[in-house]
Each structure stands twice: as C-alpha cells, then as structure tokens.
Scaffold this motif. Structure first.
Motif, mmCIF file in Angstrom:
data_model
loop_
_atom_site.group_PDB
_atom_site.id
_atom_site.type_symbol
_atom_site.label_atom_id
_atom_site.label_comp_id
_atom_site.label_asym_id
_atom_site.label_seq_id
_atom_site.Cartn_x
_atom_site.Cartn_y
_atom_site.Cartn_z
ATOM 1 N N ALA A 54 6.445 18.994 1.294
ATOM 2 C CA ALA A 54 5.886 17.654 1.121
ATOM 3 C C ALA A 54 4.382 17.708 0.883
ATOM 4 N N SER A 58 2.508 16.152 -2.226
ATOM 5 C CA SER A 58 1.526 15.091 -2.007
ATOM 6 C C SER A 58 0.139 15.474 -2.496
ATOM 7 N N HIS A 70 0.734 10.965 -4.758
ATOM 8 C CA HIS A 70 2.087 11.351 -4.350
ATOM 9 C C HIS A 70 2.187 11.554 -2.830
ATOM 10 N N GLN A 71 1.279 10.932 -2.068
ATOM 11 C CA GLN A 71 1.204 11.219 -0.635
ATOM 12 C C GLN A 71 2.464 10.839 0.136
ATOM 13 N N LYS A 72 3.178 9.813 -0.332
ATOM 14 C CA LYS A 72 4.344 9.350 0.428
ATOM 15 C C LYS A 72 5.492 10.346 0.411
ATOM 16 N N ALA A 73 5.359 11.419 -0.359
ATOM 17 C CA ALA A 73 6.396 12.452 -0.361
ATOM 18 C C ALA A 73 6.585 13.041 1.035
ATOM 19 N N GLU A 74 5.518 13.004 1.834
ATOM 20 C CA GLU A 74 5.605 13.578 3.181
ATOM 21 C C GLU A 74 6.643 12.867 4.035
ATOM 22 N N SER A 236 -0.705 6.602 3.827
ATOM 23 C CA SER A 236 0.245 7.190 2.891
ATOM 24 C C SER A 236 0.033 8.696 2.933
ATOM 25 N N GLY A 237 0.850 9.372 3.745
ATOM 26 C CA GLY A 237 0.651 10.807 3.925
ATOM 27 C C GLY A 237 -0.678 11.079 4.594
#
Length: 295
Positions: A54, A58, A70-74, A236-237
């Motif tokens: 993640a 991110s 792409h931080q919310k991938a975490e 966000s992440g």
C-alpha cells in the motif's frame, strides 16, 4: 529508500522472526494458547506485507486520473487483514474446542515460555522504536503500527502468564480457555481495523489533538489576517488535507495575502507531516466572527 519504507521493511522482518519463535514455542509444547498467540502474529506479518504494498502504491505521484494522489490505497489492506482475522479466529476456536473436550498437559512448558517470551521482547523493542519514530517523524501510519505491535506484546504477556499457571495448578482447561480469549481479542481487533479504515475512506476528520494543533498554528502564524473559518480536515493515508477560509483586510494586496498563505502552509506542514493545505482568501466583509481568531 525513505525512512518510512525502511521502517515498513523492518516491521515485516520483525514479524517474520517473531512468528517463527512463536511457532517454535507451540511446536515444543503443543499448547493451544501458544498456538493462538502464533496465529495472532500471522496477522502482523500480513499487515506488514500489505502495508508495504500500500505504501508503494500511495507513494505514486498524482496523475490525470487521480489528481489527489493514491494515498487511500493504504486503507484497502484492511479488507485482506479482516479476512485473515476471521480465518485466524475460526482456526483458534476450532483448536480450543478440541483441547477443551480432550485436555492434555503441555510438553516442555518452560522451554516454550522462554521461546515465546523472546518473541515478546523482540516485539516490545520494535514497538517502542515505531512509537518513538512515529512521533518524531509525525507519521500517523508508523505510530499506529507501533501501537498495533504493542497490543500483540500485551496479548503475549497475558498468554504467557496464564500458560505458566497450567503446570503450577494442574488446570488443563486453562490452556484452551486462554486460546478462546485470544480468538475473541483477535475478532475485536479486526473489527477495529475495519472501522478505522472505513472512517478514513469516509473522509473522517483528524483526531481532536491534531485539530487543536492545527487551530493553534493558524491562530499564531496568520499575522496580518483577521480570522479563519470553515476549517475542514481529512486524512488519506499518510497525507492530511486541511482547508479553510482566511479573512484579510479589504485593502490588503493580493501579494500580501499570498505571503500570509505561504507562511501558514509552511507552518502547517511542520505541524502535520504530509499536510496538503488549501486556503480560500476572503475580504473582511465575509467575516463570520467565529472559527479561528488570529492572535
């Protein structure tokens, strides 16, 4: 490699070593309680592995399709962790039921306690490092990881304490009972992970303590402005988004207002690591006389 990525790789290595030690403790004793402790550590391994993936995703810069990054991938790692939590809890409860119906004294209890205790000490040292580093680096992700590992330390300590009573008291039922308690604790922790991730995906505001720090920075560093209102935050992440309206005197030039915004953005990034700040400047006629007063 960034220090956060190095810490993530370190967490994976420590989790693997701790898992190996706990599996060895279960293998030499046959204890269901130590087996449950080892399965709980499997969650740490998967959590560290998914965090690595993640973090890599991110860290990808914003693009045309994902302008906010792409931080919310975490947070999607919580889905994998949640499935693992339920699977581990089911396996523990199955073994605990069998041991409860057919209790047996553990083999080599002292050796098992020493091996399991070594894993606990390793986790305790690593948890202390992560918590200290998370605070120093202003990284909520690293700090949360440290607290998660510390929870595993307390679980292991409780299991060892109860396990030590089995050979002393002869209460063979205590071993499966401890395993069942660990399983319930794992389920509770799993729901906590999912709840936290869902809150972040729903753009939950920052913690009250962090919000107080943000308000203090705005109040003390916005010299020349009049007030700030409509303050909104979300995480966000590893990024924290901060938005607010800044009221300035009507005759202030755009350049002077821009200087105040630059000063505020720099101060907020120092206060909150990874802050993404958006400021909407308004003339004094838009003042709401509420929100954050500038000192």
């Amino acid at each position: 490699m960034s220090r956060i990525m190095r810490a993530a790789w370190g967490s994976l290595a420590v989790a693997f070593v701790a898992l190996g030690l706990k599996l060895a403790a279960w293998w030499v004793t046959g204890s269901v309680a130590l087996y449950s402790d080892a399965l709980e550590t499997v969650i740490n391994v998967v959590a560290a592995l998914t965090a690595l993936v993640a973090l890599r995703i991110s860290a990808v810069p914003p693009d045309a399709d994902h302008p906010y990054g792409h931080q919310k991938a975490e947070y999607f790692s919580a889905v994998i962790e949640g499935m693992l939590v339920l699977g581990a809890a089911a396996a523990i409860l199955h073994e605990a039921y069998g041991a409860w119906m057919h209790p047996a004294a553990p083999d080599a209890p002292l050796l098992g306690m020493v091996i399991n205790g070594a894993a606990g000490v390793l986790n305790a040292v690593w948890a202390a490092f992560l918590i200290r580093s998370g605070r120093a680096w202003r990284s909520p992700a690293i700090l949360a990881s440290g607290r998660h590992v510390l929870t595993d330390v307390w679980t292991s300590a409780g299991v060892l304490l109860g396990f030590a009573l089995v050979p002393l008291t002869g209460w063979l039922w205590l071993d499966p009972a401890l395993a069942a308690i660990v399983a319930l604790n794992i389920i509770w922790a799993g729901f906590g992970m999912v709840r936290e991730s869902v809150g972040a995906l729903m753009d939950k505001a920052v913690d009250p303590e962090v919000l107080r720090g943000i308000r203090q920075v705005i109040s003390s560093k916005a010299e020349g402005a009049l007030e700030a209102h409509d303050l909104r935050t979300r995480t966000s992440g590893h990024a924290t988004f901060i938005e607010f309206h800044l009221v300035v005197p009507a005759r202030m030039t755009v350049a002077d207002a821009h200087d105040i915004c630059d000063r505020l953005e720099e101060a907020l990034r120092e206060e909150v690591g990874g802050a993404v700040v958006t400021v909407h400047v308004e003339p004094e006629g838009k003042a709401k006389h509420r929100g954050v007063l500038v000192l």
